[in-house]
Design a protein around this motif. Structure first.
Motif, short mmCIF file in Angstrom:
data_model
loop_
_atom_site.label_atom_id
_atom_site.label_comp_id
_atom_site.label_asym_id
_atom_site.label_seq_id
_atom_site.Cartn_x
_atom_site.Cartn_y
_atom_site.Cartn_z
N LEU A 32 0.82 -1.20 0.00
CA LEU A 32 0.00 0.00 0.00
C LEU A 32 0.86 1.26 0.00
O LEU A 32 0.58 2.22 -0.72
N VAL A 33 1.96 1.25 0.77
CA VAL A 33 2.87 2.40 0.80
C VAL A 33 3.55 2.56 -0.55
O VAL A 33 3.66 3.68 -1.08
N GLU A 38 4.12 5.62 -5.59
CA GLU A 38 4.06 5.65 -7.05
C GLU A 38 3.03 6.68 -7.51
O GLU A 38 3.27 7.45 -8.43
N SER A 39 1.88 6.69 -6.85
CA SER A 39 0.83 7.64 -7.21
C SER A 39 1.27 9.07 -6.93
O SER A 39 1.06 9.97 -7.76
N TYR A 40 1.88 9.30 -5.79
CA TYR A 40 2.29 10.65 -5.41
C TYR A 40 3.43 11.17 -6.28
O TYR A 40 3.42 12.31 -6.72
N LEU A 41 4.41 10.32 -6.53
CA LEU A 41 5.58 10.76 -7.28
C LEU A 41 5.33 10.79 -8.78
O LEU A 41 6.05 11.46 -9.52
#
Length: 84
Positions: A32-33, A38-41
């Protein structure tokens, strides 16, 4: 796939949310982290979406006081692209 381990300190409330979400999704906290990072960066450095580029250029919302359906209503396209 090679991987590295990092240590991050997070508040108890975030730990609780992370554990709850990982259990609900049936995945590990690590997965999950990784997904969140991946989504944030986003994409690799230098590879930005067209939306990100337009936002950076300041063209998002630049057409003030125009019809809300300007890009979707066919009647606004009459004569568009034709030479005068």
């Amino acid at each position: 796939m090679s991987s590295n381990r990092i240590t991050v300190r997070i508040p108890d409330t975030l730990t609780t949310r992370l554990r709850s979400r990982s259990k609900a999704r049936g995945t590990t906290e690590s997965d999950l982290v990784r997904e969140a990072l991946e989504s944030y960066l986003g994409n690799d450095a230098g590879e930005r979406s067209a939306y990100e580029l337009a936002e950076e250029a300041g063209v998002i919302g630049a057409a003030d006081k125009q019809p809300k359906d300007l890009s979707t209503n066919r009647r606004h396209f009459e004569g568009f692209g034709k030479r005068k």
